[in-house]
Structures are given as structure tokens and as C-alpha cells.
Design a protein around this motif. Structure first.
Motif, PDB file in Angstrom:
ATOM      1  N   ARG A  57      60.911  32.894 -29.507  1.00 16.64           N
ATOM      2  CA  ARG A  57      60.509  32.522 -28.140  1.00 16.64           C
ATOM      3  C   ARG A  57      59.117  33.057 -27.803  1.00 16.64           C
ATOM      4  O   ARG A  57      58.330  32.378 -27.144  1.00 16.64           O
ATOM      5  N   ALA A  60      56.574  30.864 -29.886  1.00 20.94           N
ATOM      6  CA  ALA A  60      56.947  29.447 -30.013  1.00 20.94           C
ATOM      7  C   ALA A  60      55.757  28.539 -29.711  1.00 20.94           C
ATOM      8  O   ALA A  60      55.236  28.507 -28.606  1.00 20.94           O
ATOM      9  N   ARG A  61      55.346  27.798 -30.704  1.00 20.51           N
ATOM     10  CA  ARG A  61      54.260  26.830 -30.524  1.00 20.51           C
ATOM     11  C   ARG A  61      54.703  25.650 -29.662  1.00 20.51           C
ATOM     12  O   ARG A  61      53.882  25.015 -29.020  1.00 20.51           O
ATOM     13  N   GLU A  62      55.995  25.373 -29.662  1.00 23.40           N
ATOM     14  CA  GLU A  62      56.502  24.254 -28.859  1.00 23.40           C
ATOM     15  C   GLU A  62      56.214  24.478 -27.382  1.00 23.40           C
ATOM     16  O   GLU A  62      55.909  23.529 -26.654  1.00 23.40           O
ATOM     17  N   ASP A  63      56.329  25.728 -26.940  1.00 21.01           N
ATOM     18  CA  ASP A  63      56.032  26.034 -25.539  1.00 21.01           C
ATOM     19  C   ASP A  63      54.571  25.734 -25.226  1.00 21.01           C
ATOM     20  O   ASP A  63      54.246  25.149 -24.191  1.00 21.01           O
ATOM     21  N   TYR A  66      54.011  21.971 -25.126  1.00 16.58           N
ATOM     22  CA  TYR A  66      54.565  21.394 -23.907  1.00 16.58           C
ATOM     23  C   TYR A  66      53.653  21.664 -22.710  1.00 16.58           C
ATOM     24  O   TYR A  66      53.354  20.761 -21.926  1.00 16.58           O
ATOM     25  N   VAL A  67      53.188  22.905 -22.582  1.00 16.76           N
ATOM     26  CA  VAL A  67      52.304  23.249 -21.463  1.00 16.76           C
ATOM     27  C   VAL A  67      51.001  22.477 -21.566  1.00 16.76           C
ATOM     28  O   VAL A  67      50.486  21.970 -20.559  1.00 16.76           O
ATOM     29  N   CYS A  76      47.289  26.045 -18.377  1.00 19.16           N
ATOM     30  CA  CYS A  76      47.367  26.298 -19.809  1.00 19.16           C
ATOM     31  C   CYS A  76      46.686  27.623 -20.166  1.00 19.16           C
ATOM     32  O   CYS A  76      47.223  28.401 -20.959  1.00 19.16           O
ATOM     33  N   PHE A  79      48.943  30.356 -19.036  1.00 20.23           N
ATOM     34  CA  PHE A  79      50.075  30.450 -19.958  1.00 20.23           C
ATOM     35  C   PHE A  79      49.681  31.231 -21.210  1.00 20.23           C
ATOM     36  O   PHE A  79      50.393  32.151 -21.637  1.00 20.23           O
ATOM     37  N   ARG A  83      51.225  34.820 -22.312  1.00 18.83           N
ATOM     38  CA  ARG A  83      51.894  34.907 -23.615  1.00 18.83           C
ATOM     39  C   ARG A  83      51.216  35.960 -24.494  1.00 18.83           C
ATOM     40  O   ARG A  83      51.867  36.660 -25.254  1.00 18.83           O
TER      41      ARG A  83
END
Length: 191
Positions: A57, A60-63, A66-67, A76, A79, A83
Motif C-alpha cells: 500500500r 503502490a503504483r496503482e494509487d 489513479y490519482v 497529484c 499526493f 506518500r
């Protein structure tokens, strides 16, 4: 006269043994505190910092994708900044708990655990490598952000897991099951 000398000698021995016990007790407390601190560091690493779900988590590149696809550039950037702070805090906590374990092993483990010289040497090398990896990870995260070093994250986690495994074996005597606790007998059972 001989009885007086005998009583004085016994009194002096009792007094010296009392002084010895008082002088020795802080060391025992210090050793107990080191054991508890090492156990807490081990538990914090194994259950709080190294589970793959948490690491997945945080990094996570997916996050990020998505952003990037759903939010404007300032969101972005925020974010990524947040992170990055989380990833740096995670790396700092890993390093802190590894240092706690290392202090225990340097100062106390050979007195409490039955580690072979080879195991101690391997553990020392792993601690050195892990501390170096933690510092490198912190630098890379600070400079490049949380998605800049997935291999260093993986290597750090793998080495930390190995150190935890060896430390768990050396701290196994702290588990109540291995301390020789008498088994609980059901009522009515005969001896």
C-alpha cells in the motif's frame, strides 16, 4: 571472645552480601529492559512494519496512476508529497527498530541466547547491510520519492525479514511456552 569474633564475621558477611545484592540489582533490571525492548522491536518489525500488505500500500503504483488520471496536477503533487513523507517515516521506523535489535545483540544476546560464532557473524553482517540499505533507502526516497527505488525496498524488506528470523530464534526463550511453564491440568486429573 571467639563467639564475638564469629558473630562479627557473620554480620560482616551478611552486610557484604546485602551490598552485593543491591549493587547487582540495577544490572538485572537493565538486562530485563533490554530483553523487553528487543522483543518489542522484533514484534514491531514483524507485525507493524514488514507485512507485505502494508509495504504494497505504501509503495503502490496503482494509487499514483489513479490519482494522475483523476486529479489535477496540484492534487497529484500533494499526493506524491504525502506518500513521500509516509515512505520516509516507514524507512525511519525500520531503521529505529533494527537499531534496537542490534543494540540487544551487541550488548546482551550472547549472554542470553546460545548463538554460534558463525550465526553471530552472519547476523552482524546482516545488521550492517540492513542499516546501510535503510540509509540508502532514506536518501533515495528523499531525493526521488516513494516510487524511485522498488528494488531497494525489496532488498531492505528481505534482509529485515532474515534479521527478524534470526532474532526471533535468539529471543525464543522469552516465550512463555519455552520457559518451562507447567502445563495446565484439567480438574480431576491425577498426577
Amino acid at each position: 571472645m571467639i563467639q564475638l569474633i564469629l558473630f562479627l564475621l557473620i554480620g560482616a558477611l551478611l552486610f557484604l552480601s546485602l551490598i552485593f545484592l543491591v549493587w547487582r540489582s540495577p544490572r538485572a533490571e537493565k538486562g530485563s529492559a533490554a530483553l523487553v525492548e528487543a522483543r518489542q522491536a522484533l514484534v514491531a518489525l514483524q507485525t507493524g512494519l514488514l507485512p507485505m500488505e502494508l509495504i504494497g500500500r505504501i509503495f503502490a503504483r496503482e494509487d499514483l496512476e489513479y490519482v494522475r488520471s483523476q486529479a489535477p496536477a496540484p492534487v497529484c503533487a500533494m499526493f506524491l508529497s504525502e506518500r513521500k513523507v509516509i515512505a520516509l517515516a516507514w524507512a525511519a521506523q525500520i531503521r529505529k527498530q533494527v537499531l534496537n535489535l542490534m543494540r540487544f545483540h551487541l550488548g546482551s544476546a550472547r549472554f542470553y541466547a546460545r548463538l554460534t560464532f558463525r550465526t553471530e557473524l552472519a547476523l552482524a553482517l546482516q545488521f550492517a547491510g540492513l542499516l546501510l540499505a535503510c540509509r540508502a533507502l532514506q536518501i533515495v526516497l528523499y531525493v526521488g520519492g516513494p516510487y524511485a527505488a522498488p528494488r531497494i525496498v525489496g532488498a531492505t524488506v528481505a534482509t529485515a525479514a532474515q534479521v527478524c528470523s534470526i532474532s526471533e530464534q535468539s529471543l525464543a526463550f522469552l516465550n512463555s511456552a519455552q520457559l518451562g511453564v507447567l502445563p495446565v491440568r484439567p480438574r480431576g486429573a491425577s498426577l
